[in-house]
Design a protein around this motif. Structure first.
Motif, mmCIF file in Angstrom:
data_model
loop_
_atom_site.group_PDB
_atom_site.id
_atom_site.type_symbol
_atom_site.label_atom_id
_atom_site.label_comp_id
_atom_site.label_asym_id
_atom_site.label_seq_id
_atom_site.Cartn_x
_atom_site.Cartn_y
_atom_site.Cartn_z
ATOM 1 N N THR A 16 4.913 23.144 -15.358
ATOM 2 C CA THR A 16 5.438 21.569 -15.896
ATOM 3 C C THR A 16 6.018 21.391 -14.094
ATOM 4 O OG1 THR A 16 6.045 19.466 -17.062
ATOM 5 C CG2 THR A 16 7.507 21.474 -16.516
ATOM 6 N N PHE A 17 5.457 19.409 -14.163
ATOM 7 C CA PHE A 17 5.838 19.321 -13.055
ATOM 8 C C PHE A 17 6.491 17.582 -12.869
ATOM 9 C CE2 PHE A 17 1.833 20.545 -12.130
ATOM 10 C CZ PHE A 17 1.031 19.406 -12.159
ATOM 11 N N ARG A 18 6.148 17.451 -11.805
ATOM 12 C CA ARG A 18 6.370 15.416 -12.388
ATOM 13 C C ARG A 18 5.380 14.981 -12.535
ATOM 14 N NH1 ARG A 18 5.361 10.975 -9.923
ATOM 15 N NH2 ARG A 18 3.135 12.151 -8.684
ATOM 16 N N GLY A 19 4.966 13.842 -13.841
ATOM 17 C CA GLY A 19 3.402 13.804 -13.249
ATOM 18 C C GLY A 19 3.281 14.622 -14.924
ATOM 19 N N PHE A 30 -1.369 23.347 -4.710
ATOM 20 C CA PHE A 30 -1.343 24.595 -4.376
ATOM 21 C C PHE A 30 -0.247 25.761 -4.213
ATOM 22 C CE2 PHE A 30 -4.969 22.862 -1.687
ATOM 23 C CZ PHE A 30 -6.197 23.776 -2.887
ATOM 24 N N TYR A 31 1.489 24.497 -4.058
ATOM 25 C CA TYR A 31 2.433 24.716 -4.270
ATOM 26 C C TYR A 31 2.939 25.245 -5.305
ATOM 27 C CZ TYR A 31 7.709 24.343 -4.122
ATOM 28 O OH TYR A 31 9.310 24.393 -4.531
ATOM 29 N N TYR A 32 2.389 24.185 -6.569
ATOM 30 C CA TYR A 32 2.441 24.391 -7.882
ATOM 31 C C TYR A 32 2.226 25.331 -8.876
ATOM 32 C CZ TYR A 32 4.438 19.130 -7.467
ATOM 33 O OH TYR A 32 4.855 18.030 -8.132
ATOM 34 N N LYS A 33 0.844 25.875 -8.202
ATOM 35 C CA LYS A 33 -0.291 26.950 -8.611
ATOM 36 C C LYS A 33 0.369 28.275 -7.847
ATOM 37 C CE LYS A 33 -4.764 28.648 -8.977
ATOM 38 N NZ LYS A 33 -5.813 27.756 -9.067
ATOM 39 N N ARG A 34 1.128 28.145 -6.670
ATOM 40 C CA ARG A 34 1.550 28.657 -6.450
ATOM 41 C C ARG A 34 2.317 29.929 -6.717
ATOM 42 N NH1 ARG A 34 4.881 30.364 -2.528
ATOM 43 N NH2 ARG A 34 5.006 28.006 -1.158
ATOM 44 N N ASN A 35 3.826 28.606 -7.127
ATOM 45 C CA ASN A 35 4.517 29.311 -8.023
ATOM 46 C C ASN A 35 4.747 28.858 -9.647
ATOM 47 O OD1 ASN A 35 7.489 29.484 -5.929
ATOM 48 N ND2 ASN A 35 6.109 27.967 -5.095
ATOM 49 N N GLY A 36 3.501 29.084 -10.277
ATOM 50 C CA GLY A 36 3.646 28.759 -11.617
ATOM 51 C C GLY A 36 4.574 27.982 -12.296
#
Length: 487
Positions: free
Chosen positions: A456-459, A447-453
């Motif tokens: 890309t992210f780790r993994g 949800f943190y990744y999604k909220r901030n759009g």
């Protein structure tokens, strides 16, 4: 809808409330009328407990919506091989039958909402059967739970980066259901949905001023004695207490974004930090056997099968294709084990993981050696309130944002502070690291990744982009066809 309510009722009876047992002893299950059950205070207590038990089921927060599916979506675990039951989900192949098995199940939260709405439909009519304290607290919890569950449905099935996309305000969101019946609830816009969320939260906040956890020095010492003879007010962090509602308010305003909303989020978070019973761990309230940092729990669920279900978290043999664990290289990167003043002393990597088999196994939800099995699954913790306030202060007072993050880091044993000279981008990176470290096996990182759009992210494989296609779980097919939903 009546069948849904009876399902909630049946699970609620497992809590052992005598009135529920007595009622079922004399009434055939297909003859039960919810109006009969909800004709006295005990019946409403049964219904409320049924909600919490329903939330703790395997398909909901008891497993899938915490340390399994939502953490898989955040790439918290090793890459799966195609023989794994989670392979299609981790690859975001949502239309594949193997993935739909998991994405559709979250829609079952509406069953729990149906039970809540049935109780709320009846409660005002039955106010005369209540002790005034119990009426306010039970209704407050029901309203707060309705908001909590709808918000998580929005976070699962809604669009990503809402705060950065003002055009979404007029777009249809998830159905926000406030009635109990057979009719199809039409979707409202995101703006209207957030207004309904905040309405429930604000009404619950007022009612839960009656919560024993809320500080009120004007109450006499025996204020709760008569209403707590059955222990109904024990262990308030196992229920949607006043400070859990404020934490939810902080989450909602942060998701909405914008300076004014982030300020409101920070204010709600600060109230939890200053006045709530949940506190950051220290040498007095946490030890080596407290793997989940229980002192920090604003709200947790009591899941009595947690030890059994959390058995999916293991490394073990390479032939165990469904095992969920963090591979050694990723673990060393996340917890910065190359820095003896950061990773080597971080309590999170010391007590919340074990090294065995093929990598690091999360044991946050497992009992420590010599301890009876753990039943507490954290849903909201106070560290998140520090992160929410820091996110607001990052724009307004970077030095204060750094101070807030350092306060959490020190509580985890980290010796090296984030320097005061850190840039806004550096602080944002440290905040992301904190979410990655703090919410293992809790389902919040996605949800943190999604909220901030995050694109890309780790993994996340380089071939996959973080956008609506990744972040939006698809509605169940029958909702699209029969409910005429728009997503």
């Amino acid at each position: 809808m009546k069948k849904i309510f009876f399902y909630i009722l049946a699970t609620g009876c497992l809590a052992g409330f005598s009135s529920c047992k007595k009622f079922l002893d004399v009434t055939a299950s297909n003859q039960i009328k919810s109006e009969d059950l909800l004709s006295n205070e005990s019946g409403f207590k049964d219904a409320l407990m049924g909600v919490y038990i329903g939330m703790g089921q395997y398909n909901n927060y008891g497993a899938m919506q915490s340390y399994i599916a939502t953490d898989i979506l955040a790439q918290q675990y090793k890459p799966m091989v195609n023989l794994s039951i989670y392979f299609q989900l981790q690859a975001y192949n949502y239309q594949h039958q193997a993935a739909r098995k998991y994405t559709d199940m979250f829609w079952d939260l509406y069953k729990t909402i149906a039970g809540i709405n049935n109780a709320l439909t009846q409660i005002d009519k039955q106010q005369t059967v209540f002790n005034p304290i119990n009426f306010k607290v039970i209704k407050g919890e029901l309203l707060a739970l309705r908001a909590f569950l709808h918000f998580d449905l929005l976070r699962l099935y809604g669009h990503e980066n809402y705060q950065g996309r003002p055009d979404l305000a007029s777009f249809p969101a998830i159905p926000y259901i406030t009635t109990y019946g057979k009719g199809v609830t039409p979707q409202k816009t995101y703006a209207e949905t957030f207004a309904l969320l905040l309405k429930d939260i604000q009404e619950a906040t007022v009612l839960l001023h009656e919560d024993p956890i809320y500080p009120n020095t004007s109450r006499p010492a025996n204020y709760y004695t008569s209403v707590n003879v059955d222990g109904f007010y024990n262990n308030r962090n196992s229920r949607m207490n006043y400070y859990a509602v404020k934490a939810l308010e902080a989450r909602v305003y942060t998701w909405m974004g914008g300076t004014a909303n982030l300020q409101k989020a920070a204010q709600a978070a600060r109230e939890v930090i200053d006045n709530g019973t949940a506190k950051l761990i220290n040498s007095n309230n946490s030890g080596s056997t407290d793997r989940s940092f229980a002192a920090e729990h604003i709200f947790h669920l009591e899941v009595y099968s947690l030890a059994l279900w959390a058995g999916a978290l293991k490394s073990g043999s390479a032939a165990d294709y469904n095992a969920l664990f963090v591979d050694e290289t990723a673990f060393n990167t996340i917890y910065e084990l190359n820095d003896p003043q950061v990773g080597a002393v971080d309590k999170r990597q010391i007590v919340q993981f074990v090294q065995d088999g093929n990598g690091r196994t999360p044991v946050k939800l497992a009992a420590a050696p010599g301890q009876t099995s753990n039943k507490f699954l954290p849903v909201m913790r106070v560290s998140e309130m520090y992160y929410i306030e820091a996110e607001y202060e990052l724009v307004n007072n970077r030095e204060k944002a750094i101070q807030l993050l350092n306060e959490v880091r020190r509580s985890r044993g980290i010796l090296k502070d984030i320097p005061e000279s850190a840039t806004a981008d550096q602080v944002k990176l440290e905040l992301t690291k904190e979410y990655q470290k703090d919410f293992s096996a809790e389902g919040q990182l996605f949800f943190y990744y999604k909220r901030n759009g995050f694109d890309t992210f780790r993994g996340l494989p380089s071939t996959i982009k973080g956008d609506d296609k990744l972040y939006m779980l698809p509605y169940p097919q029958n909702e699209l066809e029969l409910g005429n939903r728009v997503q």
